[in-house]
Structures are given as structure tokens and as C-alpha cells.
Design a protein around this motif. Structure first.
Motif, PDB file in Angstrom:
ATOM      1  N   LEU A  57      -7.802   6.235  -8.421  1.00 13.56           N
ATOM      2  CA  LEU A  57      -7.376   5.727  -7.112  1.00 13.56           C
ATOM      3  C   LEU A  57      -5.928   6.105  -6.797  1.00 13.56           C
ATOM      4  CD1 LEU A  57      -8.507   3.944  -4.779  1.00 13.56           C
ATOM      5  CD2 LEU A  57      -7.270   2.029  -5.823  1.00 13.56           C
ATOM      6  N   GLN A  58      -5.728   6.644  -5.600  1.00 13.57           N
ATOM      7  CA  GLN A  58      -4.366   6.977  -5.158  1.00 13.57           C
ATOM      8  C   GLN A  58      -3.948   6.178  -3.942  1.00 13.57           C
ATOM      9  OE1 GLN A  58      -4.283  11.219  -4.637  1.00 13.57           O
ATOM     10  NE2 GLN A  58      -4.203  11.583  -6.838  1.00 13.57           N
ATOM     11  N   THR A  59      -4.915   5.945  -3.035  1.00  7.41           N
ATOM     12  CA  THR A  59      -4.617   5.184  -1.818  1.00  7.41           C
ATOM     13  C   THR A  59      -5.465   3.933  -1.781  1.00  7.41           C
ATOM     14  OG1 THR A  59      -4.075   7.162  -0.552  1.00  7.41           O
ATOM     15  CG2 THR A  59      -4.703   5.211   0.705  1.00  7.41           C
ATOM     16  N   LEU A  60      -4.800   2.800  -1.738  1.00  5.87           N
ATOM     17  CA  LEU A  60      -5.513   1.539  -1.550  1.00  5.87           C
ATOM     18  C   LEU A  60      -5.113   0.984  -0.189  1.00  5.87           C
ATOM     19  CD1 LEU A  60      -7.329  -0.764  -2.488  1.00  5.87           C
ATOM     20  CD2 LEU A  60      -5.311  -1.815  -3.550  1.00  5.87           C
ATOM     21  N   ALA A  61      -6.096   0.852   0.687  1.00  3.76           N
ATOM     22  CA  ALA A  61      -5.830   0.366   2.041  1.00  3.76           C
ATOM     23  C   ALA A  61      -6.708  -0.848   2.297  1.00  3.76           C
ATOM     24  CB  ALA A  61      -6.104   1.475   3.061  1.00  3.76           C
ATOM     25  N   LEU A  62      -6.106  -2.017   2.247  1.00  2.00           N
ATOM     26  CA  LEU A  62      -6.818  -3.257   2.563  1.00  2.00           C
ATOM     27  C   LEU A  62      -6.193  -3.758   3.859  1.00  2.00           C
ATOM     28  CD1 LEU A  62      -7.075  -4.700  -1.048  1.00  2.00           C
ATOM     29  CD2 LEU A  62      -8.851  -3.515   0.265  1.00  2.00           C
ATOM     30  N   ARG A  63      -6.750  -3.269   4.946  1.00  2.00           N
ATOM     31  CA  ARG A  63      -6.108  -3.411   6.262  1.00  2.00           C
ATOM     32  C   ARG A  63      -6.812  -4.473   7.099  1.00  2.00           C
ATOM     33  NH1 ARG A  63      -5.976   2.485   8.768  1.00  2.00           N
ATOM     34  NH2 ARG A  63      -4.178   1.652   9.895  1.00  2.00           N
ATOM     35  N   ASN A  64      -6.132  -4.852   8.181  1.00  2.00           N
ATOM     36  CA  ASN A  64      -6.780  -5.717   9.177  1.00  2.00           C
ATOM     37  C   ASN A  64      -7.271  -7.009   8.530  1.00  2.00           C
ATOM     38  OD1 ASN A  64      -7.496  -5.798  11.983  1.00  2.00           O
ATOM     39  ND2 ASN A  64      -9.642  -5.590  11.406  1.00  2.00           N
ATOM     40  N   SER A  65      -6.456  -7.542   7.604  1.00  2.00           N
ATOM     41  CA  SER A  65      -6.916  -8.689   6.819  1.00  2.00           C
ATOM     42  C   SER A  65      -6.271  -9.986   7.269  1.00  2.00           C
ATOM     43  CB  SER A  65      -6.602  -8.476   5.343  1.00  2.00           C
ATOM     44  OG  SER A  65      -6.873  -9.664   4.636  1.00  2.00           O
ATOM     45  N   GLN A  66      -7.056 -11.048   7.201  1.00  2.00           N
ATOM     46  CA  GLN A  66      -6.531 -12.382   7.501  1.00  2.00           C
ATOM     47  C   GLN A  66      -5.852 -13.004   6.288  1.00  2.00           C
ATOM     48  OE1 GLN A  66      -9.505 -14.824   9.531  1.00  2.00           O
ATOM     49  NE2 GLN A  66      -7.977 -15.074  11.125  1.00  2.00           N
ATOM     50  N   ARG A 107      -0.458   5.588  -5.294  1.00  2.00           N
ATOM     51  CA  ARG A 107       0.658   6.236  -4.595  1.00  2.00           C
ATOM     52  C   ARG A 107       0.893   5.622  -3.218  1.00  2.00           C
ATOM     53  NH1 ARG A 107      -0.636  12.599  -5.518  1.00  2.00           N
ATOM     54  NH2 ARG A 107      -0.527  12.604  -7.794  1.00  2.00           N
ATOM     55  N   ILE A 108      -0.197   5.146  -2.613  1.00  2.00           N
ATOM     56  CA  ILE A 108      -0.079   4.618  -1.261  1.00  2.00           C
ATOM     57  C   ILE A 108      -0.740   3.249  -1.204  1.00  2.00           C
ATOM     58  CG2 ILE A 108      -0.809   4.915   1.151  1.00  2.00           C
ATOM     59  CD1 ILE A 108      -0.659   7.962   0.658  1.00  2.00           C
ATOM     60  N   LEU A 109       0.007   2.279  -0.703  1.00  2.00           N
ATOM     61  CA  LEU A 109      -0.553   0.954  -0.467  1.00  2.00           C
ATOM     62  C   LEU A 109      -0.446   0.672   1.027  1.00  2.00           C
ATOM     63  CD1 LEU A 109      -1.716  -1.745  -1.414  1.00  2.00           C
ATOM     64  CD2 LEU A 109       0.636  -2.543  -1.794  1.00  2.00           C
ATOM     65  N   ASP A 110      -1.577   0.367   1.629  1.00  2.00           N
ATOM     66  CA  ASP A 110      -1.618   0.155   3.076  1.00  2.00           C
ATOM     67  C   ASP A 110      -2.167  -1.240   3.352  1.00  2.00           C
ATOM     68  OD1 ASP A 110      -2.022   0.167   5.786  1.00  2.00           O
ATOM     69  OD2 ASP A 110      -2.932   2.158   5.855  1.00  2.00           O
ATOM     70  N   LEU A 111      -1.281  -2.120   3.798  1.00  2.00           N
ATOM     71  CA  LEU A 111      -1.683  -3.489   4.158  1.00  2.00           C
ATOM     72  C   LEU A 111      -1.500  -3.687   5.663  1.00  2.00           C
ATOM     73  CD1 LEU A 111      -0.001  -5.411   1.180  1.00  2.00           C
ATOM     74  CD2 LEU A 111      -2.428  -4.845   1.425  1.00  2.00           C
ATOM     75  N   SER A 112      -1.592  -2.606   6.411  1.00  2.00           N
ATOM     76  CA  SER A 112      -1.295  -2.666   7.838  1.00  2.00           C
ATOM     77  C   SER A 112      -2.401  -3.355   8.623  1.00  2.00           C
ATOM     78  CB  SER A 112      -1.075  -1.248   8.375  1.00  2.00           C
ATOM     79  OG  SER A 112      -2.274  -0.517   8.303  1.00  2.00           O
ATOM     80  N   MET A 113      -2.106  -3.648   9.881  1.00  2.00           N
ATOM     81  CA  MET A 113      -3.033  -4.256  10.849  1.00  2.00           C
ATOM     82  C   MET A 113      -3.392  -5.702  10.485  1.00  2.00           C
ATOM     83  SD  MET A 113      -5.618  -0.981  11.189  1.00  2.00           S
ATOM     84  CE  MET A 113      -6.788  -1.810  12.235  1.00  2.00           C
ATOM     85  N   GLY A 114      -2.691  -6.261   9.502  1.00  2.00           N
ATOM     86  CA  GLY A 114      -3.089  -7.579   9.010  1.00  2.00           C
ATOM     87  C   GLY A 114      -2.127  -8.676   9.403  1.00  2.00           C
ATOM     88  N   THR A 115      -1.988  -9.647   8.494  1.00  2.00           N
ATOM     89  CA  THR A 115      -1.250 -10.872   8.799  1.00  2.00           C
ATOM     90  C   THR A 115      -0.153 -11.130   7.770  1.00  2.00           C
ATOM     91  OG1 THR A 115      -2.928 -12.062   7.552  1.00  2.00           O
ATOM     92  CG2 THR A 115      -3.217 -11.969   9.938  1.00  2.00           C
ATOM     93  N   LEU A 116       0.422 -10.059   7.229  1.00  2.00           N
ATOM     94  CA  LEU A 116       1.446 -10.215   6.198  1.00  2.00           C
ATOM     95  C   LEU A 116       2.644 -10.991   6.739  1.00  2.00           C
ATOM     96  CD1 LEU A 116       1.816  -9.187   3.208  1.00  2.00           C
ATOM     97  CD2 LEU A 116       3.412  -7.506   4.170  1.00  2.00           C
ATOM     98  N   THR A 117       3.102 -11.993   5.971  1.00  2.00           N
ATOM     99  CA  THR A 117       4.303 -12.749   6.343  1.00  2.00           C
ATOM    100  C   THR A 117       5.333 -12.600   5.223  1.00  2.00           C
ATOM    101  OG1 THR A 117       3.769 -14.855   5.275  1.00  2.00           O
ATOM    102  CG2 THR A 117       2.784 -14.447   7.450  1.00  2.00           C
TER     103      THR A 117
END
Lengths: 310, 375
Positions: free
Chosen positions: A208-217, A236-246
Motif C-alpha cells: 500500500l502506498q496511498t490510503l484515502a479514507l475520504r468523505n468520512s463522518q 506515502r500518501i494519506l488522504d483524509l479529505s472531504m471529511g470532518t477532521l477537527t
């Protein structure tokens, strides 16, 4: 927010609509897109059948399926007949390496209304498949994925059922890019951070190089669990975009001491304060934190929304 | 100029006149004109030029037009607003766009009659206004000319009739518009999926009246959607298929193309997060090159040709704005609306020239011709 734009490129190729003979002269250099129009009578299967008879179709490497509709509507219209034809005619597409099912935009259908299908027959039919992308979570099933080539799995939804998430995580394949748009409970999402325990423990997808767990509540829970996870050391890449990160999730990541090897950390569409964004940036210069959001305080409680749900 | 005596439209045109001729036009507001039509005859020099424009946001002018349109709207079965409704309108009530349209038609007819003796060049006609302010008529005129338009559902007097018509026509996504509405006032982008519904709209029914908000709301409760459609219906509806528009830079896009007799096109690309692209809803404007690059010169030439033919269907109008949806295949397009007062688009210019510049060329040419005839 919704998905407003159709694909312009897919798997590195320019996407070109195929509606009939003559639309595409060299199937190997573009990504043909097959789709229905609400005003016409052809089904998705019909359009695929037409393409499969076109000269030179055998060189197709990337194939996109857009809107499926019958009799002017997409309600209860399944992609299954097209999937069946694709699988039964697999020998006509020996080079197929990338598939997208559901390049459907908000001007065509609500993402939460897209009726999906069962793709479990795809894996054996196309052993050379490298990428599989799908949009829409309703009635979506992946079956058992055992595949020697599949390195990219992307599932985009406004609400992704746990059954699909578990099928995806169970894939026995050389996955390098793993991407889920988890979505909201309102539209069928019923997962939690515990569904990703094995993944975060480093037991799955060794390449695994890119983990994208996006659009998450539950972006904060994901971030907090990841901060304690050995997985962070090898992607190498972590994508938590489109979500609710605080701030809670952002601070956990910033303090993990594990962001140094990331080539990209994307938290865009986030609820993180400027101070916590700066903490993250200090931990990794490769931060993308566009599109900051403000919680909605409509009943005295802050509400955090994902980017794409309806 | 007969139009709004103040406001952004008035100011923009006056500024263009001052830049060009060193002087602002004589202006009479709709309310003043309708109270004292003979004033117009006194203002007009022989063989002069008369520009007609909308009341803009001038509540007094709108009130006067509402009064002038009341009888005709009533006769056409369009709900009228109560008298003395200026306060309602100032609070965001959408009033009765049909009634305003009928007032404008009557007002332009009156202006034509009053001005007749002075033989002026008039920027539009009552006939053009009557067609362009009626989306049903406009679409019919486009279709009869062989131009591509969305399919239309007719005879919609409420939500039940709408749901029936959608089922019969096998049309699951529609735009419900006020037949005589402008901008996004009273517009609903409506989709059905089995017994699920979703509506995007700026219209909100409050205390039996309809208000326009600046926020686009999403409704999913069929009862709330039904109540809204039922409330809009007496104002006169035009229902057409919601065709999937292309996206540019990740946003839904459409095109306004302004033509000025022999000059133009003046195209502008409009994008939005919402199905409606109006600027006041957070929409953005872009150079048309963004679209041309995407769909290719050939497809763009077809869009332009359609818009040019559409503009020619309004022969008495100096300027006409044609709204076009380019479909998400980048190949097809549909004509949506024509606007005889569609030349007021902020920052719209081609090589530094605006639709106003082109119209002032017409004015200058007219004066030159009149002067040489007189000599």
C-alpha cells in the motif's frame, strides 16, 4: 457539495464518449465512455454491445461507464446487464486494465440514488485489470476479490455500507491505492473506525502506498487510530479529505511523529483551526489543507458535514 | 431611456453614454412614464433613439408595472399581487413575475404608440418582449425554428399534475420555472427516484407568499416540495427537462451569449456549485475560452450558430441575450431562454468592447443617418 464534473481523463487517457461507430478510431489511446441519455431508448448494455462490435475495440485499456437509465429514469435501473455482457464478451477486451463504473454527475443523478450492482464476476474475467473505480453505494457488491494485478481500488459514495467496506478490505490483491468515500449514515454508511483495525495494524496490503479514507463522518477517529498505527510508517500518501477532521484528529496526527515519510497529507474540506493546521504543517511540509469549513450551529450544537452525501 | 430611473442598470448604461458621447441619456422611469405617458413624447426628439430597459430593482417602477399588468395577468389566469405591495417586494417577496411581464408588454406598447409620431429607433418591441418574457412561448418559437430545446411538460397546475406528467413523459428530472420569471426567482430543480424526491431551490413559501432567498436550499420531503410547487403554480409554471450540463473547473456551467445587431457574439461562461448558475447564488463568470478549449471549436461554432439564429427570432430587439446549456457530452446543446434585456452582464466584453458599446454604435449610426436625411 456534489460531484459536478464528469471525468476528463481516466487511467492516464483522455475520456471520449462512444455513442456509435466512428466516434473512436483508436481504442488504445483514449478511455471510451459509454452511457445513456435520459431522452433516448438505448440501454447501457446496448451501447456496450455496439462498442464491442467496433473495429479495433480489442486495444481498449481503460473503459468508463457513465449514466445508466431506461425509459427516462435511473430508478431501479441496474448496471448488471452491462456487467454481464462485459464479462461474457471478455475475450473481446483482452487489454482491459482500468474500469470505472458510475461516472455520473449531480446534473444526472443524486450520488445517493445511483443504483449499483454486483461486480463479483469481474475479477476472474479480467485477470489483467489494474484499476477498478466505482461510484454509488446502493446495492453495491464486490464479492470476493482474488486478483494478481489489481493495484487500485476506489469506491466513491455518499454512504458506503459496511458490507462493501469489508469486501474491499478482504481483497487479496497487490493493492497500492486504496480509496473509500465513506459518507454518512443518512445515506447508508454504517462503518466505524473498528472496521479498519486490521488495515491500520499493517496486516493488509503490504504494497500500500496511498490510503484515502475520504468523505468520512469519523475522520477524527480515523486520524487518531492512524496516528498510533505502524501503517503510517510505510505509506506515502494519506488522504483524509472531504471529511470532518477537527483539531482532535489533526493534533493526534501532528503529535504522532510518523508524518515524516509522507509525500502528501491531504485534509482538504476540514474543520481544523488555523493553529492546528500549522501544527500539522510543522510535522509535514507536504500538507494540503484547502477548503476549510465552519461547523453549522443550527441547534446550539456544532454539526460537521462531509463534502459529498446527497 | 425608459427603464429604471436609478440603480445598477441605469448607472451602467448612463456611464457608457457619458464615456461615448460626453452626456448621459434623458431618462424616464417606468412609474413616471406610466403616470404621465405624454412626458415621453416631450422628451423624444424627432427621429431620435429610445432605449427601453427593465425596472431593475426599482420598487416604485415595479409597483407601477404591476398595476399596469394586473388586468392582463388576471385574464391570463396568473395570480396577481395585492395593491400597494412595494413593502412585500422590498422584503424579498417574488411578487408576480407574470404580472410584471404583462405590465412591461403594456408599457412598451404604450411607449410605441406615444413615440410613434417622432419616428424614433426603439431598442425593442412589445411583441419581442411578450415572447421573451414567456419561457413557454420562447421555447416554442425556438423549437419551431428547428433549434434544440429541452423537452417541455405543459398544463402543469400543481404538484399532482407535475408528478403525473413526469411519469407519463418518462421524465424524472425537471426544471420548474416561473413562466415569466427572471433570474432564479421561483426556480426549482426537481428530481424523482421512485417515491423519493429532491429539489434545489431559492424559493421559500412563507405565510402564504413566496420569497426568494440568496441561499439554495435542498428539500427532500415530498410534502414540502409539493406545497412549494402548489404555491408557485398559480404564478404560472414552465416545466422542462433538466438536461445535464457540462462542468468547467469542477462546477456546473452554462453560457449567456449576447448579440447586438450585426455585432457580437458577446459570450460569457457561468459556473456554479448549484444547478442554477446565477451570479447572486455564488456563481462565477469565466472567459468563454475555458469552454471552447474543452468542447472544441467545432462544437462551439454550433452553439454560436444556434444562439445567432435564436437572436434573429427577436427581430425588433437591438440586444438579445440567449442562454444555452452545453450538455455534459460536450457535443450537444440546448437553448434555454432569451432575454431582450440580457445585455447587462458585469464585465462582459470582447476585446474591450461591451454590448453597450455595440448598441451605442447603432445609436451613433442612427443619428448620423437622421442628420444626413435632414440635410
Amino acid at each position: 457539495m456534489t460531484v459536478s464534473a464528469n471525468l476528463e481523463t481516466f487511467a492516464g487517457k483522455h475520456v471520449v464518449d462512444f455513442t456509435g461507430a466512428g466516434d473512436i478510431s483508436d481504442f488504445g489511446v483514449v478511455a471510451p465512455r459509454l452511457r445513456c441519455e435520459y431522452g433516448e431508448t438505448r440501454t447501457l448494455r446496448d451501447v456496450l454491445a455496439t462498442m464491442l462490435e467496433a473495429p479495433g475495440v480489442g486495444s481498449t485499456r481503460a473503459l468508463v461507464f457513465g449514466l445508466w437509465a431506461e425509459n427516462g429514469e435511473s430508478y431501479e435501473v441496474s448496471p448488471a446487464p452491462a456487467v454481464e455482457l462485459l464479462v461474457s464478451q471478455k475475450d473481446k477486451l483482452p487489454a482491459l486494465a482500468a474500469l470505472f463504473f458510475g461516472d455520473i454527475i449531480s446534473e444526472e443523478n443524486e450520488i445517493s440514488w445511483i443504483e449499483q450492482g454486483d461486480y463479483s464476476t469481474i475479477w476472474n474475467a479480467f485477470p489483467q485489470l489494474e484499476q477498478f473505480w466505482v461510484r454509488g453505494g446502493n446495492k453495491l457488491a464486490l464479492g470476493t476479490i482474488r486478483h494478481r494485478m489489481l493495484d487500485t481500488l476506489v469506491i466513491q459514495a455518499g454512504g458506503l455500507p459496511g458490507s462493501v467496506v469489508r469486501e474491499a478490505l478482504a481483497a487479496e490483491a497487490p493493492i497500492r491505492h486504496f480509496e473509500l468515500w465513506l459518507g454518512t449514515e443518512d445515506y447508508g454508511a454504517d462503518t466505524s473506525v473498528t472496521d479498519f483495525a486490521d488495515l491500520f495494524a499493517g496486516k493488509l496490503f503490504p504494497g500500500l502506498q496511498t490510503l484515502a479514507l475520504r468523505n468520512s463522518q469519523y475522520s477524527d477517529e480515523l486520524a487518531t487510530a492512524l496516528a498510533a498505527s505502524p501503517l503510517l510508517d510505510r505509506i506515502r500518501i494519506l488522504d483524509l479529505s472531504m471529511g470532518t477532521l477537527t483539531d482532535a484528529g489533526a493534533r493526534a496526527l501532528a503529535q504522532s511523529g510518523r508524518l515524516g515519510t509522507l509525500e502528501k497529507l491531504d485534509i482538504s474540506h476540514h474543520y481544523v483551526s488555523p493553529a492546528a493546521v500549522e501544527l500539522l504543517r510543522a510535522a509535514t511540509p507536504n500538507l494540503i489543507a484547502d477548503d476549510p469549513q465552519q461547523p453549522d450551529d443550527w441547534d446550539g450544537e456544532p454539526h460537521y458535514y462531509v463534502a459529498v452525501s446527497e | 431611456m425608459l427603464g429604471a430611473a436609478s440603480g445598477p442598470r441605469h448607472d451602467a448604461f448612463a456611464r457608457a453614454c457619458i464615456d461615448r458621447f460626453g452626456t448621459a441619456p434623458d431618462v424616464i422611469g417606468w412609474d413616471r412614464f406610466l403616470a404621465e405617458p405624454a412626458r415621453l413624447a416631450e422628451m423624444l426628439p424627432r427621429r431620435g433613439t429610445l432605449r427601453i430597459d427593465t425596472p431593475d430593482q426599482d420598487v416604485g417602477a415595479i409597483g407601477a408595472l404591476l398595476k399596469a399588468g394586473a388586468a392582463a395577468a388576471d385574464a391570463a389566469g396568473i395570480e396577481t399581487v395585492p395593491e400597494e405591495s412595494e413593502e412585500l417586494l422590498a422584503q424579498g417577496d417574488i411578487g408576480s413575475p407574470g404580472q410584471v411581464a404583462f405590465g412591461l408588454i403594456a408599457g412598451v406598447e404604450l411607449a410605441e404608440a406615444i413615440a410613434h409620431a417622432a419616428e424614433p429607433a426603439i431598442s425593442t418591441s412589445a411583441a419581442d418582449v411578450a415572447c421573451a418574457f414567456d419561457k413557454a412561448q420562447t421555447t416554442k418559437r425556438f423549437a419551431e425554428a428547428g433549434l434544440p430545446v429541452p423537452r417541455v411538460l405543459t398544463g402543469i397546475d400543481g404538484f399532482d399534475a407535475l408528478a403525473d406528467a413526469m411519469a407519463r413523459a418518462r421524465m424524472s428530472r425537471v426544471f420548474v420555472k416561473l413562466r415569466h420569471g427572471s433570474a432564479a426567482a421561483g426556480m426549482v430543480a426537481l428530481a424523482r427516484n421512485g417515491d423519493q424526491w429532491a429539489a434545489m431551490t431559492t424559493a421559500v413559501a412563507v405565510g402564504g407568499r413566496v420569497q426568494a432567498t440568496r441561499a439554495v436550499r435542498r428539500l427532500t420531503d415530498p410534502r414540502a416540495i409539493g406545497q412549494l410547487i402548489d404555491r408557485l403554480a398559480p404564478l404560472g409554471l414552465h416545466v422542462e427537462a433538466w438536461v445535464p450540463k457540462i462542468a468547467i473547473a469542477g462546477r456546473t456551467a452554462d453560457v449567456r451569449i449576447v448579440w447586438v445587431r450585426g455585432a457580437g457574439p458577446f459570450p460569457v461562461l457561468r459556473t456554479s456549485r448549484y444547478p442554477m448558475t446565477n451570479l447572486h447564488l455564488g456563481g462565477a463568470r469565466h472567459p468563454i475560452a475555458r469552454l471552447v478549449e474543452r468542447i472544441g471549436e467545432e462544437a462551439w461554432a454550433e452553439v454560436e450558430a444556434s444562439a445567432r439564429r435564436a437572436a434573429a427570432l427577436f427581430p425588433a430587439s437591438d440586444a438579445i441575450g440567449v442562454d444555452v446549456a452545453v450538455l455534459n457530452d460536450g457535443r450537444q446543446h440546448r437553448l434555454l431562454e432569451a432575454n431582450v434585456f440580457g445585455d447587462f452582464v458585469k464585465d462582459l466584453n470582447v476585446a474591450g468592447r461591451t454590448p453597450y458599446d455595440a448598441q451605442l454604435d447603432l445609436v451613433a449610426r442612427h443619428w448620423a443617418a437622421a442628420a444626413s436625411d435632414a440635410a
